[in-house]
Scaffold this motif. Structure first.
Motif, PDB file in Angstrom:
ATOM      1  N   ASP A  64       0.751  -1.236   0.084  1.00  0.00           N
ATOM      2  CA  ASP A  64      -0.117  -0.175   0.061  1.00  0.00           C
ATOM      3  C   ASP A  64       0.933   1.277   0.040  1.00  0.00           C
ATOM      4  O   ASP A  64       0.541   2.339  -0.483  1.00  0.00           O
ATOM      5  CB  ASP A  64      -0.962   0.078   1.084  1.00  0.00           C
ATOM      6  N   ASN A  65       1.831   1.478   0.896  1.00  0.00           N
ATOM      7  CA  ASN A  65       2.696   2.357   0.756  1.00  0.00           C
ATOM      8  C   ASN A  65       4.407   1.986   0.370  1.00  0.00           C
ATOM      9  O   ASN A  65       5.254   1.590   1.309  1.00  0.00           O
ATOM     10  CB  ASN A  65       2.749   2.964   2.303  1.00  0.00           C
ATOM     11  N   PRO A  66       4.545   2.061  -0.792  1.00  0.00           N
ATOM     12  CA  PRO A  66       6.004   1.514  -1.223  1.00  0.00           C
ATOM     13  C   PRO A  66       6.999   2.338  -0.704  1.00  0.00           C
ATOM     14  O   PRO A  66       8.190   2.024  -0.684  1.00  0.00           O
ATOM     15  CB  PRO A  66       5.860   1.687  -2.789  1.00  0.00           C
ATOM     16  N   ASN A  67       6.602   3.580  -0.146  1.00  0.00           N
ATOM     17  CA  ASN A  67       7.862   4.333   0.623  1.00  0.00           C
ATOM     18  C   ASN A  67       8.258   3.720   1.895  1.00  0.00           C
ATOM     19  O   ASN A  67       9.351   4.448   2.326  1.00  0.00           O
ATOM     20  CB  ASN A  67       7.410   6.118   0.762  1.00  0.00           C
ATOM     21  N   MET A  68       7.352   3.128   2.468  1.00  0.00           N
ATOM     22  CA  MET A  68       7.792   2.539   3.682  1.00  0.00           C
ATOM     23  C   MET A  68       8.686   1.467   3.527  1.00  0.00           C
ATOM     24  O   MET A  68       8.886   0.354   2.876  1.00  0.00           O
ATOM     25  CB  MET A  68       6.241   1.713   4.199  1.00  0.00           C
ATOM     26  N   LYS A  69       9.836   1.560   4.487  1.00  0.00           N
ATOM     27  CA  LYS A  69      11.021   0.859   4.281  1.00  0.00           C
ATOM     28  C   LYS A  69      11.039  -0.129   5.579  1.00  0.00           C
ATOM     29  O   LYS A  69      10.263   0.133   6.632  1.00  0.00           O
ATOM     30  CB  LYS A  69      12.364   1.677   4.123  1.00  0.00           C
ATOM     31  N   ASP A  70      11.990  -1.438   5.235  1.00  0.00           N
ATOM     32  CA  ASP A  70      12.126  -2.338   6.507  1.00  0.00           C
ATOM     33  C   ASP A  70      12.473  -1.726   7.539  1.00  0.00           C
ATOM     34  O   ASP A  70      12.101  -2.223   8.726  1.00  0.00           O
ATOM     35  CB  ASP A  70      12.975  -3.583   5.830  1.00  0.00           C
ATOM     36  N   ASP A  71      13.420  -0.917   7.608  1.00  0.00           N
ATOM     37  CA  ASP A  71      14.176  -0.478   8.808  1.00  0.00           C
ATOM     38  C   ASP A  71      13.152   0.588   9.564  1.00  0.00           C
ATOM     39  O   ASP A  71      13.196   0.524  10.880  1.00  0.00           O
ATOM     40  CB  ASP A  71      15.363   0.414   8.592  1.00  0.00           C
ATOM     41  N   GLN A  72      12.324   1.042   8.839  1.00  0.00           N
ATOM     42  CA  GLN A  72      11.422   2.005   9.616  1.00  0.00           C
ATOM     43  C   GLN A  72      10.341   1.284  10.293  1.00  0.00           C
ATOM     44  O   GLN A  72       9.836   1.534  11.382  1.00  0.00           O
ATOM     45  CB  GLN A  72      10.593   2.735   8.382  1.00  0.00           C
ATOM     46  N   LEU A  73      10.066   0.068   9.733  1.00  0.00           N
ATOM     47  CA  LEU A  73       8.806  -0.923  10.201  1.00  0.00           C
ATOM     48  C   LEU A  73       9.452  -1.447  11.509  1.00  0.00           C
ATOM     49  O   LEU A  73       8.897  -1.631  12.732  1.00  0.00           O
ATOM     50  CB  LEU A  73       8.512  -2.087   9.170  1.00  0.00           C
ATOM     51  N   GLU A  74      10.828  -2.060  11.433  1.00  0.00           N
ATOM     52  CA  GLU A  74      11.443  -2.879  12.579  1.00  0.00           C
ATOM     53  C   GLU A  74      11.306  -1.697  13.646  1.00  0.00           C
ATOM     54  O   GLU A  74      11.509  -2.079  15.054  1.00  0.00           O
ATOM     55  CB  GLU A  74      12.819  -3.205  12.022  1.00  0.00           C
ATOM     56  N   TYR A  75      12.079  -0.489  13.445  1.00  0.00           N
ATOM     57  CA  TYR A  75      12.314   0.796  14.381  1.00  0.00           C
ATOM     58  C   TYR A  75      10.816   0.873  15.266  1.00  0.00           C
ATOM     59  O   TYR A  75      10.785   0.798  16.223  1.00  0.00           O
ATOM     60  CB  TYR A  75      12.710   1.968  13.714  1.00  0.00           C
ATOM     61  N   ALA A  76       9.921   0.997  14.467  1.00  0.00           N
ATOM     62  CA  ALA A  76       8.400   1.308  15.057  1.00  0.00           C
ATOM     63  C   ALA A  76       7.965   0.353  15.865  1.00  0.00           C
ATOM     64  O   ALA A  76       7.524   0.365  17.021  1.00  0.00           O
ATOM     65  CB  ALA A  76       7.407   1.475  13.718  1.00  0.00           C
ATOM     66  N   LEU A  77       8.171  -1.118  15.358  1.00  0.00           N
ATOM     67  CA  LEU A  77       7.789  -2.279  16.228  1.00  0.00           C
ATOM     68  C   LEU A  77       8.419  -2.165  17.597  1.00  0.00           C
ATOM     69  O   LEU A  77       7.917  -2.394  18.578  1.00  0.00           O
ATOM     70  CB  LEU A  77       7.895  -3.307  15.523  1.00  0.00           C
ATOM     71  N   ARG A  78       9.844  -1.974  17.370  1.00  0.00           N
ATOM     72  CA  ARG A  78      10.719  -2.060  18.584  1.00  0.00           C
ATOM     73  C   ARG A  78      10.196  -0.696  19.646  1.00  0.00           C
ATOM     74  O   ARG A  78      10.235  -1.132  20.829  1.00  0.00           O
ATOM     75  CB  ARG A  78      12.256  -1.669  18.020  1.00  0.00           C
ATOM     76  N   LYS A  79       9.953   0.333  19.112  1.00  0.00           N
ATOM     77  CA  LYS A  79       9.332   1.306  20.027  1.00  0.00           C
ATOM     78  C   LYS A  79       8.063   0.829  20.672  1.00  0.00           C
ATOM     79  O   LYS A  79       7.672   1.361  21.808  1.00  0.00           O
ATOM     80  CB  LYS A  79       9.547   2.463  19.340  1.00  0.00           C
ATOM     81  N   LEU A  80       7.258   0.409  19.695  1.00  0.00           N
ATOM     82  CA  LEU A  80       5.887   0.085  20.270  1.00  0.00           C
ATOM     83  C   LEU A  80       5.916  -0.971  21.494  1.00  0.00           C
ATOM     84  O   LEU A  80       5.218  -0.817  22.537  1.00  0.00           O
ATOM     85  CB  LEU A  80       5.107  -0.620  19.377  1.00  0.00           C
ATOM     86  N   LYS A  81       6.809  -1.925  21.482  1.00  0.00           N
ATOM     87  CA  LYS A  81       7.115  -2.841  22.458  1.00  0.00           C
ATOM     88  C   LYS A  81       7.892  -2.325  23.655  1.00  0.00           C
ATOM     89  O   LYS A  81       7.467  -2.425  24.730  1.00  0.00           O
ATOM     90  CB  LYS A  81       8.205  -4.152  21.876  1.00  0.00           C
ATOM     91  N   GLU A  82       8.695  -1.499  23.236  1.00  0.00           N
ATOM     92  CA  GLU A  82       9.697  -0.741  24.348  1.00  0.00           C
ATOM     93  C   GLU A  82       8.682   0.048  25.308  1.00  0.00           C
ATOM     94  O   GLU A  82       8.940  -0.006  26.763  1.00  0.00           O
ATOM     95  CB  GLU A  82      10.552   0.053  23.582  1.00  0.00           C
ATOM     96  N   HIS A  83       7.713   0.814  24.751  1.00  0.00           N
ATOM     97  CA  HIS A  83       6.960   1.548  25.536  1.00  0.00           C
ATOM     98  C   HIS A  83       5.763   1.050  25.936  1.00  0.00           C
ATOM     99  O   HIS A  83       4.719   1.389  26.483  1.00  0.00           O
ATOM    100  CB  HIS A  83       6.627   2.691  24.603  1.00  0.00           C
ATOM    101  N   GLN A  84       5.584  -0.385  25.541  1.00  0.00           N
ATOM    102  CA  GLN A  84       4.381  -1.150  25.895  1.00  0.00           C
ATOM    103  C   GLN A  84       3.042  -0.411  25.663  1.00  0.00           C
ATOM    104  O   GLN A  84       1.984  -0.417  26.455  1.00  0.00           O
ATOM    105  CB  GLN A  84       4.482  -1.509  27.328  1.00  0.00           C
ATOM    106  N   LEU A  85       2.893   0.126  24.391  1.00  0.00           N
ATOM    107  CA  LEU A  85       1.693   0.890  23.946  1.00  0.00           C
ATOM    108  C   LEU A  85       0.597  -0.014  23.859  1.00  0.00           C
ATOM    109  O   LEU A  85      -0.712   0.678  24.186  1.00  0.00           O
ATOM    110  CB  LEU A  85       2.091   1.766  22.977  1.00  0.00           C
ATOM    111  N   LEU A  86       0.598  -1.082  23.722  1.00  0.00           N
ATOM    112  CA  LEU A  86      -0.637  -1.909  23.403  1.00  0.00           C
ATOM    113  C   LEU A  86      -0.868  -2.705  24.784  1.00  0.00           C
ATOM    114  O   LEU A  86      -2.162  -2.956  25.041  1.00  0.00           O
ATOM    115  CB  LEU A  86      -0.274  -3.041  22.364  1.00  0.00           C
TER     116      LEU A  86
END
Length: 321
Positions: A246-268
């Motif tokens: 859906d968003n070809p501009n989205m790169k793997d490193d951005q996805l990996e970084y975001a997931l790491r931060k979601l886990k780090e801050h326990q946002l869910l």
């Protein structure tokens, strides 16, 4: 023979019911990203289909008003924000939040390493975007005694921050800090929620009419989406493929970084979600957001904040972290 014919007829009659899928269009708040991962995971892994739903995910963007499109019937539900829902009620609209993704907003402040907390910004220039002036800025200004003289516009260009160590700026958990890291600029990030900023993040918003007329569809969408979030945190691969499509501009490193931060801050999984399950909400939290907005002059006091949400779809789900 008669038995065989009856069996075949039964299968033929049952087939349309088994194949029937309720169509749902869900509008996201921005271009596809990890912060939408649970919804893409539910689509990619067949969770929506499992719950009898034919879901279309439509991306939002800078010129897309999700609330407006939903109220006009161009989306069944959309990815919302507490402030927007409360302001919608003030304007006579009928949005209602049915579940949340994150227990906290993902907004925060990015600073240079000399700043040790959100209360350590006296004498600093603070870059604030237009939307920030009517959301988090009145909160931090009141909480720490900052002044309007400190504020300059944030134009989503990081060069002023890079060039001046006396500048702090608003930032999104998984965006600007990564850009600074890639540029070799050391920075701290402080999540507003850690200091008490009350709203939830990445919510599921429907209309009161949808909730009244199709509660079963809403319930199944909420359950599948929250199960999608649980699955995404464990194995994001299926969703990430759809996100990049859906968003070809989205790169793997951005996805990996975001997931790491979601886990780090326990946002869910923090707060009420730890005991009640992913996606849960509470009256007390909504009251805090309402109280803040009224005290900051962002909302009229006669708005009934209880119309902004319903707990009927999350109170017994128990999608546990």
């Amino acid at each position: 023979m008669l038995r065989r014919i009856c069996a075949v007829l039964s299968l033929l009659l049952a087939a349309p019911l088994a194949l029937a899928q309720d169509k749902v269009t869900f509008l996201t708040s921005w271009y596809a990203q990890a912060e939408h991962g649970g919804f893409y995971q539910a689509l990619a892994t067949g969770l929506y289909k499992k719950h009898g739903l034919d879901v279309t995910l439509r991306m939002g963007g800078p010129q897309v008003n999700g609330m407006q499109l939903m109220m006009a019937g161009q989306a069944d539900m959309h990815m919302g924000y507490d402030f927007q829902v409360l302001k919608g009620l003030e304007s006579g609209l009928t949005p209602v939040t049915v579940a949340v993704s994150f227990q906290h907003d993902l907004q925060g402040l990015m600073t240079h390493p000399d700043v040790k907390s959100l209360g350590d910004l006296k004498g600093k220039t603070i870059l604030v975007a237009t939307a920030g002036r009517t959301s988090w800025w009145p909160w931090i200004k009141e909480k720490y005694g900052y002044s309007e003289e400190q504020v300059r516009p944030y134009t989503f260009n990081l060069q002023p921050f890079f060039a001046d160590k006396n500048v702090a700026q608003q930032a999104y958990l998984s965006s600007e800090p990564l850009q600074a890291e890639k540029a070799g600029v050391k920075a701290n990030f402080y999540l507003f929620a850690r200091d008490g900023f009350p709203p939830y993040g990445t919510t599921i918003v429907a209309t009161h009419r949808m909730v009244k007329e199709k509660p079963d569809v809403v319930q199944r969408f909420v359950r599948a989406s929250l199960e999608g979030w649980k699955s995404y945190m464990a194995n994001p691969g299926p969703a990430n493929e759809l996100i990049k499509k859906d968003n070809p501009n989205m790169k793997d490193d951005q996805l990996e970084y975001a997931l790491r931060k979601l886990k780090e801050h326990q946002l869910l999984t923090s707060g009420d979600a730890a005991k009640m399950g992913i996606g849960t909400m509470s009256d007390a939290r909504w009251k805090k957001t309402y109280d803040y907005m009224v005290s900051a002059g962002l909302l009229k006091a006669n708005v009934d904040y209880r119309q902004a949400f319903t707990l009927q779809f999350v109170k017994d789900l128990r999608v546990m972290p």
